[in-house]
Design a protein around this motif. Structure first.
Motif, short mmCIF file in Angstrom:
data_model
loop_
_atom_site.label_atom_id
_atom_site.label_comp_id
_atom_site.label_asym_id
_atom_site.label_seq_id
_atom_site.Cartn_x
_atom_site.Cartn_y
_atom_site.Cartn_z
N ASN A 35 2.90 36.66 24.83
CA ASN A 35 2.61 37.19 26.15
C ASN A 35 1.28 37.93 26.18
N THR A 175 6.99 23.86 28.17
CA THR A 175 7.38 25.21 28.55
C THR A 175 6.18 26.08 28.92
N GLU A 179 5.67 31.09 22.73
CA GLU A 179 6.66 32.11 23.04
C GLU A 179 7.66 31.60 24.08
N GLN A 180 7.16 30.89 25.08
CA GLN A 180 8.05 30.36 26.12
C GLN A 180 9.07 29.39 25.54
N ALA A 184 13.02 30.06 25.53
CA ALA A 184 13.83 29.08 26.26
C ALA A 184 14.96 28.54 25.39
#
Length: 301
Positions: A35, A175, A179-180, A184
């Motif tokens: 992020n 995604t 990180e996503q 997820a």
């Protein structure tokens, strides 16, 4: 944020600067492995050292995707970035004169390779790629080496499947980043995905370095609740690149700063390198000729 650091979040295309021989600021692009705030925090030390070395303001840019960093380098709006191997290949194929590799992250065992890691939740019942028939598989970013390019080539070749949604996999989605993908899968939004890690150390720690380690450090996941289902062949670690048009003395100072970062500040090296590292060592274009050819062929298909 300390006054030596000007941290700017760029979520749209970066405007190209006016052409000038001498720099009045230095602009570092940060790929979207985690992020925005985490990226800014982890690069703050490097920005401060850069300002100290060059005597100009350092700005950090965190575009929304890999392509934002690539376009920033191609357009002359960024001066430095740590790219993945596929990101460097994409940049080179667009303009071979835009950037030059100067350093690469070295693992604790002295290697400078890493792996694409396929993973799923432990309670999902998925233990290998073959278990994913009819299920949702997640890539990260189309310009990611481990999050797309390598698994999109190796998985079909190893398992005789296609990555086309609805064929073997029920769906194949992007995604948006490492990180996503990790979050997820961990939250059960998708059944499995791929990310990057050095493959060294312990699974429960997220290995020694990589996106899984960063997710653990940021308190996003408990690795004991996930399981590895696939591991790629070794991938050459991506290079730290500098804009080729920079003054020679600036390039030398920044090359020295990056390759000397571990000896100067091991905590800073840990932050920049997504975990444990032996430091950054010099690297040249020749190390990426194979991945450039893979990317060239992928673009042609």
């Amino acid at each position: 944020m300390k006054k030596l650091l000007a941290a700017l979040v760029a979520t749209t295309a970066l405007a190209a600067p006016a052409v000038a021989e001498e720099i009045t600021e230095f602009r570092i692009g940060i790929l979207g492995g985690d992020n925005v705030q985490s990226r800014l925090n982890n690069y703050e030390c490097l920005a401060e050292y850069t300002t100290e070395a060059l005597g100009v303001e350092t700005k950090l840019f965190t575009p929304a995707d890999y392509n934002g960093v690539i376009q920033g380098l191609l357009g002359g709006a960024l001066d430095m970035a740590w790219l993945g191997a596929s990101g460097y290949a994409a940049t080179y194929l667009k303009d071979p004169e835009a950037v030059e590799p100067v350093a690469v992250k070295t693992n604790l065992d002295g290697s400078y390779s890493y792996h694409s890691i396929g993973f799923a939740r432990k309670d999902s019942g998925v233990t290998e790629i073959a278990d994913l028939e009819g299920k949702v598989f997640g890539f990260g970013d189309p310009n990611s080496t481990s999050g797309y390019l390598i698994p999109s080539v190796e998985i079909p070749a190893q398992y005789d499947v296609t990555m086309e949604p609805g064929a073997f996999f029920g769906d194949v989605v992007f995604t948006g980043g490492h990180e996503q993908t990790i979050v997820a899968v961990y939250n059960g939004d998708i059944d499995a995905g791929v990310t990057w890690a050095d493959g060294l150390g312990n699974w429960e720690d997220g290995y020694n370095s990589g996106a899984l380690r960063r997710a653990v450090d940021n308190g996003l996941v408990d690795m004991n609740e996930m399981v590895r289902i696939w591991k790629s062949k070794p991938i050459p670690e991506g290079p730290v690149v500098l804009r080729r048009a920079l003054p020679d003395d600036v390039k030398q100072k920044m090359s020295d700063l990056i390759t000397g970062l571990y000896d100067r500040d091991q905590d800073c090296a840990y932050n920049v390198a997504f975990g444990d590292t032996a430091g950054f060592t010099p690297i040249a274009h020749e190390a990426y000729e194979t991945i450039i050819e893979v990317r060239r062929q992928k673009n042609a298909n």
